[in-house]
Design a protein around this motif. Structure first.
Motif, PDB file in Angstrom:
ATOM      1  N   UNK A  15      71.051  12.716  -0.862  1.00 37.33           N
ATOM      2  CA  UNK A  15      69.609  11.989  -0.996  1.00 37.33           C
ATOM      3  C   UNK A  15      69.797  10.498  -0.317  1.00 37.33           C
ATOM      4  N   UNK A  16      70.813   9.975   0.633  1.00 36.08           N
ATOM      5  CA  UNK A  16      70.989   8.976   1.144  1.00 36.08           C
ATOM      6  C   UNK A  16      70.379   9.390   2.692  1.00 36.08           C
ATOM      7  N   UNK A  17      70.894  10.534   3.043  1.00 32.98           N
ATOM      8  CA  UNK A  17      70.420  10.218   4.194  1.00 32.98           C
ATOM      9  C   UNK A  17      68.970  11.010   4.181  1.00 32.98           C
ATOM     10  N   UNK A  92      65.181  10.913  -6.297  1.00 31.66           N
ATOM     11  CA  UNK A  92      66.628  10.646  -5.120  1.00 31.66           C
ATOM     12  C   UNK A  92      66.705   9.409  -4.966  1.00 31.66           C
ATOM     13  N   UNK A  93      65.679   8.455  -4.883  1.00 26.69           N
ATOM     14  CA  UNK A  93      66.088   7.217  -5.372  1.00 26.69           C
ATOM     15  C   UNK A  93      67.577   6.895  -6.045  1.00 26.69           C
ATOM     16  N   UNK A  95      69.603   9.091  -7.453  1.00 20.14           N
ATOM     17  CA  UNK A  95      70.613  10.061  -6.854  1.00 20.14           C
ATOM     18  C   UNK A  95      71.350   9.758  -5.918  1.00 20.14           C
ATOM     19  N   UNK A  96      70.651   8.957  -5.536  1.00 18.29           N
ATOM     20  CA  UNK A  96      71.471   7.965  -4.237  1.00 18.29           C
ATOM     21  C   UNK A  96      72.115   6.624  -4.658  1.00 18.29           C
ATOM     22  N   UNK A  97      72.062   6.072  -5.740  1.00 17.36           N
ATOM     23  CA  UNK A  97      72.551   4.272  -5.967  1.00 17.36           C
ATOM     24  C   UNK A  97      74.092   5.564  -6.692  1.00 17.36           C
ATOM     25  N   UNK A  98      74.884   3.761  -6.621  1.00 20.03           N
ATOM     26  CA  UNK A  98      76.393   4.260  -7.022  1.00 20.03           C
ATOM     27  C   UNK A  98      75.497   3.268  -9.393  1.00 20.03           C
ATOM     28  N   UNK A  99      75.129   2.749  -8.597  1.00 20.24           N
ATOM     29  CA  UNK A  99      74.882   2.208 -10.286  1.00 20.24           C
ATOM     30  C   UNK A  99      73.274   1.489 -10.871  1.00 20.24           C
TER      31      UNK A  99
END
Length: 200
Positions: A15-17, A92-93, A95-99
């Motif tokens: 997701x980050x990629x 996707x945003x 899913x890209x997070x930690x918190x």
């Protein structure tokens, strides 16, 4: 209700990629219209006392965009805050997070964004504005902080940073709770019961 098949834990690296977000940062996020009662300023203030590798992703747009950008500059946090604007697909945003943090202090029912974040399995920090208490049980499905309290937000995030197992436990419990009570299927079932009662 939220579609549990759509909002689910995903591949954070992928997701980050796809979104061109840094892989080596801890990403705290909020998905909300940029209005004053969502409490963005308190989250931005909380960021300032956290380690430099903790960055904030603000998804959404609204009437306070310019004010918040100015506030970020005043706090000298431009390099650590991303304004992602409105997104047609927030999955996707998330899913890209930690918190995930929603520091609202008014005008909330049961926020869709918080349900979506919990369904994604994210450890969440929030308040008990409106009916958020139906979602967020402190220490069980989220960390609950007082409204308008930047130090409390910072403290909650520090707890999550220091204890990976806490975040994992909260995320798993949150997903189970909202899937059981706030999924699209569950909400439709409840609406059907209400209509049948009215019809009788």
């Amino acid at each position: 209700g939220v579609d549990a098949k759509r909002y689910r834990p995903g591949d954070r690296t992928a997701s980050r990629a796809a979104l061109k977000l840094a892989q080596d940062r801890i990403l705290v996020g909020i998905v909300a219209t940029l209005r004053d009662w969502k409490g963005h300023e308190y989250l931005i203030e909380a960021l300032k006392g956290l380690p430099d590798n903790v960055h904030l992703v603000i998804v959404g747009d609204g009437p306070r965009r310019g004010i918040l950008e100015g506030f970020v500059r005043k706090q000298e946090l431009q390099s650590r805050v991303i304004f992602a604007e409105n997104q047609n697909d927030v999955v996707p945003w998330l899913q890209a997070l930690d918190f995930f943090v929603l520091p609202s202090f008014a005008n909330e029912g049961v926020p869709q964004a918080l349900i979506q974040a919990m369904m994604t399995g994210l450890p969440c920090v929030t308040t008990h504005a409106g009916s958020i208490a139906e979602l967020a049980r402190d220490g069980e499905t989220a960390l609950v902080v007082p409204a308008k309290d930047s130090p409390a937000i910072r403290g909650a995030l520090e707890r999550l940073l220091a204890d990976e197992s806490l975040g994992r436990r909260l995320g798993e419990a949150a997903r189970k709770h909202v899937a059981a009570n706030f999924s699209l299927e569950r909400m439709l079932d409840r609406m059907e019961v209400i209509y049948r009662q009215v019809r009788r």
